[in-house]
Design an enzyme around this catalytic site. Structure first.
Site, PDB file in Angstrom:
ATOM      1  N   ASP A  36       0.836  -1.196   0.000  1.00 16.66           N
ATOM      2  CA  ASP A  36       0.000   0.000   0.000  1.00 16.66           C
ATOM      3  C   ASP A  36       0.872   1.248   0.000  1.00 16.66           C
ATOM      4  O   ASP A  36       0.574   2.236  -0.662  1.00 16.66           O
ATOM      5  CB  ASP A  36      -0.890   0.031   1.249  1.00 16.66           C
ATOM      6  N   TYR A  39       2.183   1.981  -3.365  1.00 14.95           N
ATOM      7  CA  TYR A  39       1.092   2.508  -4.194  1.00 14.95           C
ATOM      8  C   TYR A  39       0.863   3.985  -3.870  1.00 14.95           C
ATOM      9  O   TYR A  39       0.776   4.831  -4.757  1.00 14.95           O
ATOM     10  CB  TYR A  39      -0.180   1.691  -3.938  1.00 14.95           C
ATOM     11  N   GLU A 117     -24.313 -17.347 -13.361  1.00 17.65           N
ATOM     12  CA  GLU A 117     -23.619 -16.316 -12.573  1.00 17.65           C
ATOM     13  C   GLU A 117     -24.470 -15.984 -11.356  1.00 17.65           C
ATOM     14  O   GLU A 117     -25.689 -15.958 -11.469  1.00 17.65           O
ATOM     15  CB  GLU A 117     -23.490 -15.019 -13.392  1.00 17.65           C
ATOM     16  N   LYS A 119     -26.651 -13.921  -9.027  1.00 24.50           N
ATOM     17  CA  LYS A 119     -27.439 -12.712  -9.305  1.00 24.50           C
ATOM     18  C   LYS A 119     -27.222 -11.760  -8.132  1.00 24.50           C
ATOM     19  O   LYS A 119     -27.765 -11.946  -7.039  1.00 24.50           O
ATOM     20  CB  LYS A 119     -28.915 -13.069  -9.451  1.00 24.50           C
ATOM     21  N   GLU A 180     -23.390  -4.768 -11.847  1.00 26.50           N
ATOM     22  CA  GLU A 180     -24.168  -4.538 -10.634  1.00 26.50           C
ATOM     23  C   GLU A 180     -23.265  -3.924  -9.570  1.00 26.50           C
ATOM     24  O   GLU A 180     -22.219  -4.477  -9.230  1.00 26.50           O
ATOM     25  CB  GLU A 180     -24.728  -5.888 -10.157  1.00 26.50           C
ATOM     26  N   CYS A 413     -36.837  -2.820  34.684  1.00 30.56           N
ATOM     27  CA  CYS A 413     -36.048  -3.882  34.075  1.00 30.56           C
ATOM     28  C   CYS A 413     -36.743  -5.229  34.296  1.00 30.56           C
ATOM     29  O   CYS A 413     -37.137  -5.538  35.422  1.00 30.56           O
ATOM     30  CB  CYS A 413     -34.647  -3.903  34.692  1.00 30.56           C
ATOM     31  N   CYS A 431     -30.856  -0.369  31.653  1.00 34.21           N
ATOM     32  CA  CYS A 431     -31.092  -0.694  33.053  1.00 34.21           C
ATOM     33  C   CYS A 431     -29.862  -0.161  33.782  1.00 34.21           C
ATOM     34  O   CYS A 431     -28.749  -0.588  33.513  1.00 34.21           O
ATOM     35  CB  CYS A 431     -31.211  -2.196  33.249  1.00 34.21           C
TER      36      CYS A 431
HETATM   37  S1  IVH Z   1     -28.099 -10.115 -16.810  1.00 34.22           S
HETATM   38  C1  IVH Z   1     -31.867  -8.403 -19.596  1.00 34.22           C
HETATM   39  N1  IVH Z   1     -26.527 -10.890 -14.906  1.00 34.22           N
HETATM   40  O1  IVH Z   1     -30.746  -8.637 -12.197  1.00 34.22           O
HETATM   41  C2  IVH Z   1     -31.227  -8.239 -18.269  1.00 34.22           C
HETATM   42  N2  IVH Z   1     -28.311  -9.436 -14.344  1.00 34.22           N
HETATM   43  O2  IVH Z   1     -33.760  -8.686 -13.573  1.00 34.22           O
HETATM   44  C3  IVH Z   1     -29.966  -9.017 -18.235  1.00 34.22           C
HETATM   45  N3  IVH Z   1     -28.377  -8.799 -11.983  1.00 34.22           N
HETATM   46  O3  IVH Z   1     -31.475  -5.514 -13.514  1.00 34.22           O
HETATM   47  C4  IVH Z   1     -29.374  -8.932 -16.908  1.00 34.22           C
HETATM   48  N4  IVH Z   1     -26.611  -9.944 -11.353  1.00 34.22           N
HETATM   49  O4  IVH Z   1     -29.563  -5.663 -11.938  1.00 34.22           O
HETATM   50  C5  IVH Z   1     -27.596 -10.160 -15.223  1.00 34.22           C
HETATM   51  N5  IVH Z   1     -25.025 -11.652 -13.303  1.00 34.22           N
HETATM   52  C6  IVH Z   1     -26.084 -10.913 -13.630  1.00 34.22           C
HETATM   53  C7  IVH Z   1     -26.790 -10.152 -12.675  1.00 34.22           C
HETATM   54  C8  IVH Z   1     -27.906  -9.429 -13.075  1.00 34.22           C
HETATM   55  C9  IVH Z   1     -27.582  -9.125 -10.964  1.00 34.22           C
HETATM   56  C10 IVH Z   1     -29.587  -7.940 -11.878  1.00 34.22           C
HETATM   57  C11 IVH Z   1     -29.568  -6.764 -12.794  1.00 34.22           C
HETATM   58  C12 IVH Z   1     -30.847  -6.766 -13.551  1.00 34.22           C
HETATM   59  C13 IVH Z   1     -31.670  -7.783 -12.843  1.00 34.22           C
HETATM   60  C14 IVH Z   1     -32.430  -8.598 -13.863  1.00 34.22           C
END
Ligand code: IVH
Length: 673
Positions: A36, A39, A117, A119, A180, A413, A431
């Site tokens: 660090d 950097y 992936e 979500k 995201e 209490c 208390c």
């Molecule tokens: S693909 C056409 N991949 O989920 C939309 N979405 O309802 C294609 N999200 O608004 C989205 N992780 O905010 C995709 N690995 C991921 C994601 C992801 C989170 C969220 C994104 C989107 C919502 C889809």
């Protein structure tokens, strides 16, 4: 231009490149090459060149992440292409029905591969790069138009200000990256603690906190939040384009974007289903919230043929688990007395299934919060569970029951019947009775556990000692005899002798640990250590003024007042006196050796990629608590923290029988102290 000016300009460009490179190693690869301090030296050098030669400042300079002035509002921007949303499925059957539909549309003998992936449960953004330079960032909004949050996104270090271009590759003219933004859970916990401490409303979940942080008018505020990003897709793209989602993820990574390390390419829907189900249990270990798994047909050509329906692509689905919130009845509101006398309202619920576990109690924060939300006993309430966070009652779900009453904190209490107080300016009731049984017991738990770590004396033993009336305060613990211990249920001659020994040995524990164990309001481990280092003894602490306390880093007026009050209290002075007479260390060792921490004497190795931490952060956290962090595994190693894609060190640990910790295990270890 003079030759000197040319060389300064060159140096500035080189520094920008170097800093961006190390930023990438740190944030994207999680594998820093330099310290660090090294950097910072590069950064400082660039900063001073730019101060002397403002004409050399470029928009992609790492010094330009913060500094944009506060905005008055957010401009709306049209997305280059719509940001759609995903159709969700919640069962294995629905998933295979979708796969069947995909197969039919593409032709039944065409092989289909999928990419899955996590979500991420955060806030979707679009990032636009023109010839490699970050020019605009926007929220999803309604999918067609979002809000321009360019300056706020610029403060997130995991977002490159200039894309990396691998050697020999072409620079895309125009590129839109979708991803995201999320709030890592450890940071979220700290953020909410700070909100509560500042008398502000805590965020209900990490998604809200991420979205709220992105919509700050002042980018300097966003900069203080530990936001990060996972890039998951390409929008508009001018230039040579990858041809599958799997390639796109690799492409993003190579160009400097952070992608999720848990993405997988799978060749059958059975494997996909299996993986989605397995993730439900694994999601807790991630260090950030996910609300499902996204499944995408890998080939872009197939994706195009499948097309979309109402801005929802046919080529992708979101597999979601049981919701993390549910409605149930609030049977009763109980009050629990914590070890510093703080009263915590707790909801007793009709058991309900939330996010894969059965929940029958939840926190309710404080009286003000309950009144504000108007939560009443007997109501149907919305319960939310986020990751491994304690379940919370979000609010009433519907009308109040007839005859229901607003809830009030009891006047006395529940344990010792002492009248409850609420200090001015605080949200929590307390208390005030220091001899309140609940506080005493909680203090003992804390003392033998996190604070002094007395081997062989755990929570169950403390409870028995308490119930037998043998130990009601800390000094009693040191007056116990082997015979008394032997008389306890579950103890035999040897175990009693051992417990006695370790209690006696705990007298040698350093002063900082004692201070931590005493349950002084608002004194956690870090503050306890600072107090010990700064003042050196209990005697001095009894004599110092509030102002002197405020000289210590991390101690503000409120904390100083509470600490000063604690040390001037007659009962506490007697307690300290007794502990001193019993032979406990009420002063720091004269040797000048740094104070021991709860993990002193332990040795850890970190391998693989951690989710929520960089390796440097994990190392620093362990070292703060006194642990040594080394490079190689040996018999002396206490534990090996294993992240994603660990190297040979994990195998070596297994071979030597050294315990292995997951990232969740590490978090647990750090939290317990
Ligand atoms: S693909 C056409 N991949 O989920 C939309 N979405 O309802 C294609 N999200 O608004 C989205 N992780 O905010 C995709 N690995 C991921 C994601 C992801 C989170 C969220 C994104 C989107 C919502 C889809």
């Amino acid at each position: 231009m003079s030759s000197e000016a040319v060389s300064v300009e060159k140096r500035a460009a080189e520094l920008r490149r170097l800093i961006e490179h190390h930023n990438y190693r740190y944030h994207v690869l999680d594998d820093p090459e330099i310290s660090d301090a090294a950097y910072d030296a590069l950064y400082d050098e660039l900063k001073s060149i730019e101060e002397e030669h403002p004409e050399l400042v470029t928009p992609d300079s790492p010094t330009q992440r913060v500094g944009a002035p506060p905005a008055e509002g957010f401009r709306k921007v049209d997305h280059l292409s719509p940001m759609g949303s995903l159709e969700k499925v919640t069962t294995a059957e629905a998933l295979s029905k979708w796969a069947e539909d995909v197969r039919k549309r593409l032709g039944t003998d065409e092989p289909v591969a999928y990419v899955i992936e996590p979500k991420i449960d955060g806030s979707a953004v679009s990032l636009v790069y023109e010839r490699g330079l970050y020019v605009r960032g926007a929220t999803r909004g309604d999918g067609l138009r979002g809000e321009d949050v360019t300056a706020n996104l610029r403060t997130i270090e995991a977002i490159p200000l200039r894309m990396l271009v691998p050697e020999g590759a072409e620079q895309p003219e125009l590129l839109e990256v979708r991803g995201e933004i999320y709030f890592p859970l450890d940071g979220f916990g700290r953020f909410n603690d700070a909100q509560i401490e500042a008398g502000k409303r805590p965020a209900p979940n990490a998604r809200n906190a991420a979205a709220g942080s992105l919509r700050q008018l002042n980018p300097a505020v966003t900069a203080q939040r530990p936001l990060s990003i996972f890039a998951y897709g390409l929008g508009v793209f001018r230039g040579p384009r990858p041809s599958t989602q799997w390639e796109a993820l690799a492409w993003l990574r190579e160009h400097g974007f952070r992608t999720n390390p848990h993405a997988e390419r799978l060749e059958s829907i059975d494997e996909v289903t299996h993986a989605c189900e397995a993730w439900e249990a694994r999601r807790e270990d991630l260090g950030y919230e996910i609300d499902g798994i996204v499944i995408k047909v890998d080939s872009f050509e197939q994706q195009e043929r499948l097309g979309s329906l109402h801005e929802r692509p046919r080529f992708a689905r979101a597999y979601k688990w049981a919701p993390t919130s549910a409605v149930t009845r609030l049977r009763k509101i109980h009050v629990r007395v914590g070890r510093t006398g703080v009263l915590n309202p707790l909801a007793e619920l009709e058991p309900v299934h939330v996010g894969g576990v059965t929940v029958s109690s939840a926190t309710l924060h404080n009286e003000d919060d309950i009144r504000r939300k108007d939560i009443r006993e007997g109501d149907l309430v919305l319960v939310q569970r986020a990751g491994d966070v304690i379940p919370q009652v979000v609010g009433p779900a519907g009308e109040h029951e007839p005859g229901s009453k607003q809830w009030r904190m009891p006047k006395r209490c529940p344990l010792c019947k002492t009248e409850i107080v609420k200090p001015a300016g605080e949200v929590m009731h307390r208390c005030p009775n220091r001899a309140c049984p609940s506080r005493g017991l909680e203090t003992l738990y804390h003392w033998v556990g996190p604070a002094l770590d007395i081997e062989g004396v755990g929570g169950t033993t403390v409870r028995k000692l308490w119930d037998e009336g043998l130990v009601r305060a800390l000094p009693d613990l040191y007056r116990l005899t082997v015979e008394e211990l032997e008389g306890l249920e579950g103890f035999a001659e040897i175990s009693a002798a051992r417990a006695f020994e370790s209690i006696q040995r705990s007298k040698e524990k350093p002063f900082s640990r004692i201070l931590f164990g005493l349950n002084i309001p608002k004194v956690g481990w870090v503050i306890a250590r600072s107090l010990a280092q700064h003042f050196g003894s209990a005697e001095i602490l009894q004599a110092v003024t509030q102002e002197q306390l405020e000289e210590v880093e991390g101690i503000g007026p409120d904390r100083a007042e509470l600490i000063a009050e604690w040390f001037s209290d007659e009962d506490n002075r007697t307690l300290l006196e007794e502990l001193r007479e019993l032979g406990l260390q009420l002063a720091t060792a004269a040797s000048g050796r740094p104070e021991d921490g709860p993990l002193t004497g332990t040795q850890y190795v970190i391998t693989g990629t951690l989710e929520a931490w960089s390796r440097e952060q994990a190392k620093a956290a362990l070292e703060t608590l006194g642990a040594k962090v080394t490079q190689s595994v040996s018999k002396k190693t206490t534990g090996v923290v294993v992240g994603e894609s660990p190297g040979s060190k994990a195998a070596k640990a297994e071979q030597l029988g050294v315990p292995i910790l997951s990232e969740a295990g590490l978090a647990e270890l750090l939290r317990a102290r």
